[in-house]
Design an enzyme around this catalytic site. Structure first.
Site, PDB file in Angstrom:
ATOM      1  CE  LYS A  85      -4.740   0.996   1.224  1.00 32.29           C
ATOM      2  NZ  LYS A  85      -3.448   1.109   1.022  1.00 32.29           N
TER       3      LYS A  85
ATOM      4  CB  SER B 128      -0.976   3.239   0.026  1.00 33.81           C
ATOM      5  OG  SER B 128      -2.111   3.877  -0.111  1.00 33.81           O
TER       6      SER B 128
END
Length: 859
Positions: free
Chosen positions: A793, A750
């Site tokens: 996140k 990511s």
């Protein structure tokens, strides 16, 4: 033993062909195939449901018939089921042992043709009628009986009432079947004794050479020790048995009490074992093994269920889940879906079952009904026929019991996120008993399937033990820590043993080694499994499960859990009222973020417990000194360091300065915690165009850095980094990528978008706003693909002061479904599918157009 003289008002009929005739207080053995035995037991049970007599659940009427075509006369014998034995010659044949209770008169309205067996589960209790007493002038049957029976039986006949003696004699002696049927229709004791006396005198005359004129005289002068006998007759089945040992008598009493709750195969095994135990000395070790085996069979809940399906309210279930569990919306939604589908499927099953019963032809069963209660001599009247149910099939599971064939729910997630409590709430919603089996460390197959009885200290497996503990055949069993089951070894493979357990096509006939050939029906058990990871679960076992991810709690959810559940619980456990410990949101947030970092809330509860104990000490001291008014229940931020010590974790905070080569990435830090991940880059003069990465990076994230550098090099001219299409932007320099917190291992794809932005920013001299964070995986073509952990996140970035987040377009659904509405309102989101779109979101469309950033990379 009940002494009630009343029989139930209805009884199902069982035709009994020659040569047998059943009388009250005597026994008869009827051989039946397994399928027909099931029909008999079902008929008895169906009749018992409509009766109020306590023993109606094990009673039936036995009527003599000729070749099953017509009955003989209008008389039958009410009987109770004594026991069921499996034939030693044919495993599919059972012997139904019946004990007569009373003569009953049949109505004329019964159909002329009776089915062999009435089709219709079983509810039985011990029942017996008192023996009829006779007047003294009936005692002259005894001399005739002693003259016809062996001497060793003479003492046993003393004290037998004439009513029983007359029936016993015609059953033992070679009396014609027609005469025995005729005597069944003589309820008056005196008349019956006279007829039996004539039959006995005929026997004496035939065997002793007497003429009819001398019969009466001989009958009066027969000595009690006469030896004028025919061949030695077989001992009557109703002859008194030797008394059982006390422990076996207790088992027999338990069997009589729970007769209706035990399966036919278990009944056969119990009777067989009890018969064997009567021949074994109690001092023998084998005696204890057999007795324990019978105790296990008697203690299992073969047919007992507990459920409230008809009262299952989805709103109540949903409210219970919301009340007892914070967050876990996807899991709770799936549980509610399961309950809704379960209720609908069972309703359809019950409707189909009722339709099948209505469609069944009526004449397969005959039922007799009385106009009024009957006494010991039993006069009963007609009754309408009742529909028959599905017969038991030995090859397929019974079709009159609902079995949910849905997937086994497997809750996967880190420890402490509420997987076990979710299963417990599901059991409460269904009204079922709950039992937890911990599979962690199970290495022996015998722990699942049980040990064979030949081993010392043998026991059934965990599943059978669980059924006995909960006392019902349809509990919810939680298979905890499924991922920690041992693999194949010389002890067997426990995972393979679980395959049959979790397969709805097989578990209706689960075989435990300890129980031998007695199958256990696990198809009504609702299995829920939990695991921390899927990697160690065998593929066949995983194929039988539906995986539901329990990702853990985010900080906001932990705050709510701490305020609603943990703080009141710990205050109570430490002897304080909830008013004695006051922790505001700022203090609780610091406890969550600075002192714990886990997916669940176990460590958080321990830290809150420390706070409560600290306040308990203060309150105790204030009360001892009479200074209750000086006690302050509120916990401040400055108190935390004294209570919990220095903070164990630091939360990332965005930098205020804008510098080229620095990007805010997003990272999932594990245990339900997310935050920003700073990506730093710099150029090193005198290099050879190499890429250097530091920061405890794993293989995947290192490959993302190499992928990002390749893409930037191939587009350097389009980005305006170089003026020559063939020029290398890293000529004479190296590029160094570093991710701070070097002691923390980092991996995953990511960070790909963040590394591209860091390199473009560094080589072009353009800075990136510090309030922007990015995440996403990249491909060599410049596409941006989805990543996981979006909820954690984004919430971590929100706490760090980030106001705009760039995400892959395929993660749009995660933002819409998982994020709280307050966070979506306070932050802006940009969803992209290519790197050029990312650059346009950072620096604007004009930069992309000016640099002719329009075509795919030349690879």
């Amino acid at each position: 033993m009940s002494s009630s003289p009343f029989l139930p008002s209805t009884l199902p009929l069982l035709p009994l062909p020659p040569p047998q005739v059943l009388y009250p207080n005597l026994q008869v053995s009827v051989p039946l195939p397994s399928a027909q035995l099931a029909l008999v037991l079902n008929s008895i049970a169906d009749n018992a449901k409509t009766q109020k007599a306590e023993d109606s659940g094990r009673m039936i009427a036995v009527v003599p018939v000729v070749e099953i075509e017509r009955r003989v006369g209008r008389w039958a014998c009410a009987a109770r089921v004594k026991r069921i034995e499996r034939s030693t010659k044919d495993q599919d044949t059972f012997h139904l042992i019946l004990e007569g209770l009373a003569r009953i008169r049949l109505p004329r309205s019964l159909p002329p043709v009776l089915s062999i067996l009435p089709p219709i589960p079983l509810h039985i209790s011990t029942f017996s009628l008192p023996l009829s007493l006779a007047s003294p002038n009936h005692t002259d049957l005894l001399p005739l009986a002693k003259a016809l029976l062996p001497p060793q039986l003479h003492d046993r006949m003393e004290g037998i009432p004439p009513s029983l003696l007359s029936d016993l004699l015609v059953s033992v002696l070679s009396v014609d079947w027609e005469k025995r049927v005729e005597l069944l229709g003589v309820p008056d004791v005196e008349t019956r004794c006279v007829k039996v006396k004539e039959i006995l005198m005929d026997h004496l005359a035939d065997k002793g050479g007497l003429t009819p004129s001398k019969k009466l005289e001989q009958s009066r002068s027969v000595p009690s020790t006469s030896t004028a006998l025919i061949r030695r007759p077989p001992q009557a089945r109703s002859s008194p048995r030797s008394p059982l040992p006390e422990d076996l008598q207790l088992l027999q009493n338990t069997l009589d009490r729970r007769f209706d709750e035990i399966s036919p195969s278990a009944l056969s095994a119990i009777n067989r074992e009890l018969e064997r135990l009567t021949k074994i000395p109690p001092q023998s070790a084998e005696y204890g093994v057999g007795r324990t085996y019978v105790e296990w069979l008697l203690s299992l809940p073969w047919k007992k269920v507990s459920e409230i399906d008809d009262k299952l309210d989805l709103k109540v279930a949903r409210d219970r889940l919301d009340e007892e569990h914070e967050g876990l919306q996807a899991v709770k939604r799936r549980v509610v879906e399961y309950l809704a589908v379960y209720r609908l499927k069972k309703q359809l099953f019950l409707q189909d079952l009722a339709a099948r019963k209505e469609a069944s032809p009526g004449p397969h069963a005959s039922t007799i009904v009385s106009e009024e209660p009957i006494d010991a001599r039993g006069i009963i009247g007609p009754a309408p026929a009742k529909p028959s149910s599905q017969a038991m099939d030995q090859e397929d599971p019974p079709k009159d019991i609902y079995r949910d064939k849905g997937p086994i729910l497997l809750l996967v997630g880190p420890p402490g996120v509420g997987k076990t409590s979710i299963a417990r709430s599901l059991a409460e919603s269904l009204g079922r008993k709950f039992h937890r089996i911990s599979l962690g460390g199970v290495r022996d197959e015998a722990e699942i399937r049980g040990h064979r009885r030949t081993y010392v200290g043998a026991l059934p497996g965990l599943l059978v033990q669980g059924l006995r503990k909960v006392g019902t055949s349809n509990p919810l069993i939680l298979l905890d820590e499924l991922d920690k089951v041992g693999s194949s070894s010389f002890h067997g493979d426990p995972s393979a043993a679980l395959l049959e357990t979790l397969d709805p096509a097989q578990n209706w006939s689960f075989h435990d080694h300890y129980l031998g050939d007695v199958p256990i029906d696990l198809s009504q058990v609702l299995f829920i499994a939990t695991a921390n990871t899927l990697e160690t679960i065998s593929a066949p076992l995983l194929d039988r499960c539906e995986v539901i991810e329990c990702s853990g709690y985010v900080v906001e959810e932990k705050l709510k859990i701490a305020k609603r559940f943990l703080l009141p619980k710990q205050a109570r456990e430490n002897g304080l009222d909830k008013e004695k410990v006051v922790v505001d949101d700022q203090v609780m947030l610091k406890i969550v973020t600075d002192y714990t970092r886990e997916a669940g809330v176990r460590s958080l509860e321990r830290e809150i417990g420390k706070v409560c104990r600290w306040k308990a000490v203060q309150w105790s001291a204030a009360r001892d000194n009479g200074e209750q008014s000086m006690f302050h229940p509120t916990v401040s931020l400055s108190d935390l360091e004294d209570i919990l010590g220095l903070a164990k974790f630091d939360i990332e905070v965005r930098e205020e300065q804008h510098r080229p080569g620095v990007v805010n990435g997003l990272a999932y830090q594990g245990s339900g915690i997310g935050g920003i991940l700073l990506i730093e880059s710099t150029l090193v003069p005198g290099g050879k165009g190499r890429l250097v990465t530091t920061g405890s990076l794993g293989d995947v994230i290192s490959e993302s850095a190499e992928l990002a550098l390749t893409w930037v090099r191939s587009r350097a001219n389009d980005l305006g980094i170089t003026s020559d299409i063939d020029a290398d932007p890293l000529r004479g320099v190296d590029i160094h990528i570093h991710l701070p917190a070097g002691a923390v291992k980092k991996d995953g794809p990511s960070a790909g978008v963040g590394m591209v932005l860091a390199m473009v920013s560094l080589l072009s001299g353009r800075s990136i706003p510090s309030t922007v964070a990015v995440t996403g995986e990249i491909t060599l073509r410049g596409a941006v693909t989805a990543v996981g952990g979006i909820k954690e996140k984004v919430l971590g970035a929100h706490r760090a002061g980030i106001t705009k987040i760039i995400l892959p377009k395929r993660n749009l659904k995660d933002v819409q479904s998982d994020l709280p509405e307050s966070v979506r309102e306070e932050m802006s989101f940009a969803f992209v599918s290519t790197i050029p779109e990312v650059l346009a979101e950072i620096w604007g469309e004009e930069v992309v157009k000016k640099g002719s950033f329009k075509v795919e990379a030349r690879l």
